[in-house]
Design a protein around this motif. Structure first.
Motif, mmCIF file in Angstrom:
data_model
loop_
_atom_site.group_PDB
_atom_site.id
_atom_site.type_symbol
_atom_site.label_atom_id
_atom_site.label_comp_id
_atom_site.label_asym_id
_atom_site.label_seq_id
_atom_site.Cartn_x
_atom_site.Cartn_y
_atom_site.Cartn_z
ATOM 1 N N VAL A 112 -2.206 26.827 1.600
ATOM 2 C CA VAL A 112 -1.218 25.978 1.324
ATOM 3 C C VAL A 112 -0.161 26.053 2.170
ATOM 4 O O VAL A 112 0.424 26.983 2.399
ATOM 5 N N TYR A 113 -0.082 24.793 3.185
ATOM 6 C CA TYR A 113 1.012 24.858 4.032
ATOM 7 C C TYR A 113 2.187 23.658 3.806
ATOM 8 O O TYR A 113 2.036 22.684 2.647
ATOM 9 N N TYR A 114 3.354 24.226 3.837
ATOM 10 C CA TYR A 114 4.518 23.187 3.757
ATOM 11 C C TYR A 114 5.312 22.638 4.791
ATOM 12 O O TYR A 114 5.667 23.473 5.729
ATOM 13 N N ARG A 133 5.145 33.160 -3.345
ATOM 14 C CA ARG A 133 3.966 33.394 -3.901
ATOM 15 C C ARG A 133 2.744 32.338 -3.640
ATOM 16 O O ARG A 133 1.699 32.426 -3.460
ATOM 17 N N ASP A 134 3.246 30.976 -3.442
ATOM 18 C CA ASP A 134 2.269 30.007 -3.660
ATOM 19 C C ASP A 134 1.977 29.145 -2.220
ATOM 20 O O ASP A 134 1.166 28.497 -2.033
ATOM 21 N N VAL A 135 2.979 29.455 -1.246
ATOM 22 C CA VAL A 135 2.719 28.847 0.011
ATOM 23 C C VAL A 135 2.460 29.592 1.187
ATOM 24 O O VAL A 135 3.288 30.935 1.143
ATOM 25 N N ASP A 136 1.493 29.522 1.799
ATOM 26 C CA ASP A 136 0.847 30.475 2.866
ATOM 27 C C ASP A 136 1.841 30.513 4.300
ATOM 28 O O ASP A 136 1.998 31.597 4.897
ATOM 29 N N ARG A 137 2.178 29.189 4.525
ATOM 30 C CA ARG A 137 2.912 28.976 5.766
ATOM 31 C C ARG A 137 3.887 27.959 5.553
ATOM 32 O O ARG A 137 3.426 26.907 5.125
ATOM 33 N N LEU A 138 5.295 28.127 6.136
ATOM 34 C CA LEU A 138 6.279 26.830 6.061
ATOM 35 C C LEU A 138 6.643 26.665 7.491
ATOM 36 O O LEU A 138 7.109 27.294 8.178
#
Length: 377
Positions: A112-114, A133-138
């Motif tokens: 999950v990327y944001y 917890r939920d986003v791998d890379r922002l």
């Protein structure tokens, strides 16, 4: 690779479409499936749900549409799981997207990327736990976010701001031709005051009438409203009457030819600055005195406009809640129209903000970083 994107608003549609185009340059075999809008659809791929069916604002509208919101979330979750993308890319729209991120992280191995961070630095700072917890890379588009996330021990990648890309691209391709603009839109041969009242019905309903009343006192100008995607002229006529022109799909062209603007908070404030158009930020909310009090208690930042947040001082005047009155808007507009005593200072401050944002190329940098990260894994 297969990319699933979720954008819930007009600005998200714009920035997601530019990101998709950049991803296609880096990955010619890219496949797209998305919740988004017409601009994303033009790039290519499958539009599962249009953002106009997602965007509800305010406590009452959300409450009234809870069943639809939950149904859209369920459809989105199942569609992602069934399509099995190589990555899920979320664009802003945190109320919806963070719920999707939580589900996907819990039930799949899809990264999950944001792109375009939720504005948790303004309020709801507790959401940092969900993001960690939920986003791998922002991938951040605002320079001041780096320090905010570093404080929470969550490294982010600053790629520049896609508004810089979008405005730069527009200006490269379009010369300023006021007479042609007037002819194409059946306008008067008078200088333009642009009214950007937001993209959601509630925003427009709350702000536009007051904007028109304040700006209408300047008879030497004509008022032109930037119509939001997904809405029609009949909706606007309820609030502006017949004398004010409403144009659709030409927000950048309108700003290119405007002498000054009244703008609700959001991405539009930054876009207006990038076009070097002096502006007043207007955001009316009912129960204004109470909202102003709660704002001081709840918000973690001094400003609501991106221009002021990036500058870390007041560059543009913000008239919010009970401060957004017809008299206040009129007085501030007097200061920034040609000949106004605050106009040149604001234009000079814009240049400083633009310098802080950096060069164009955010979409390309984000796409390159995303693909490099995916290929490493």
């Amino acid at each position: 690779m297969k990319y699933y994107l979720i954008a819930g608003e007009a600005s998200g549609d714009l920035h997601a479409s530019n990101l998709m185009a950049a991803l296609k340059k880096e990955d010619p075999l890219a496949e797209f499936r998305f919740f988004g809008g017409d601009l994303m659809k033009q790039v290519g791929g499958t539009l599962v749900k249009h953002y106009r069916d997602l965007a509800y604002m305010g406590f009452i509208p959300v409450l009234l549409h809870l069943r639809t919101i939950f149904r859209n979330m369920h459809v989105c979750k199942m569609d992602i799981v069934n399509w099995k993308p190589d990555v899920l890319i979320l664009i802003d729209y945190p109320g919806f997207n963070l719920k999707i991120a939580e589900y996907i992280k819990k039930h799949t191995q899809i990264p999950v990327y944001y792109y375009i961070s939720p504005k948790i630095w303004a309020w709801k700072e507790y959401r940092i736990k969900n993001i960690k917890r939920d986003v791998d890379r922002l991938f951040s588009i605002l320079p001041f976010e780096i320090d905010f996330f570093r404080k929470h021990h969550y490294p982010v990648c600053y790629v520049g701001n896609p508004c810089v890309d979008a405005v730069h691209d527009y200006l490269q391709k379009n010369e300023r031709n006021f007479q042609q603009f007037v002819a194409d839109n059946a306008l008067e041969d008078k200088p333009v005051l642009a009214l950007l009242a937001g993209s959601r019905k509630q925003e427009i309903k709350d702000n536009l009438v007051r904007m028109v009343e304040a700006a209408g006192k300047f008879s030497q100008y004509q008022l032109v409203v930037a119509g939001a995607p997904g809405l029609d002229e009949a909706f606007y006529r309820k609030y502006v009457g017949q004398e004010v022109k409403v144009i659709f799909g030409q927000t950048y062209r309108l700003l290119h030819h405007a002498e000054a603007a009244l703008v609700t908070s959001g991405t539009a404030t930054l876009e207006t600055a990038l076009f070097r158009v002096p502006q007043v930020v207007c955001y009316y909310i009912s129960c204004g005195k109470l909202v102003s009090f709660l704002r001081r208690m709840i918000l973690k930042v001094k400003y609501i406009s991106l221009v002021n947040l990036i500058a870390d001082r007041e560059v543009v005047k913000e008239l919010v809640a009970d401060g957004m009155t017809v008299l206040n808007v009129h007085d501030e507009l007097c200061k920034i129209i040609p000949g106004g005593n605050a106009r040149n200072r604001m234009l000079a401050d814009y240049e400083r903000v633009i310098g802080i944002l950096g060069e164009a190329g955010a979409s390309q940098r984000a796409a390159k970083a995303m693909i490099e990260e995916l290929r490493r894994k």
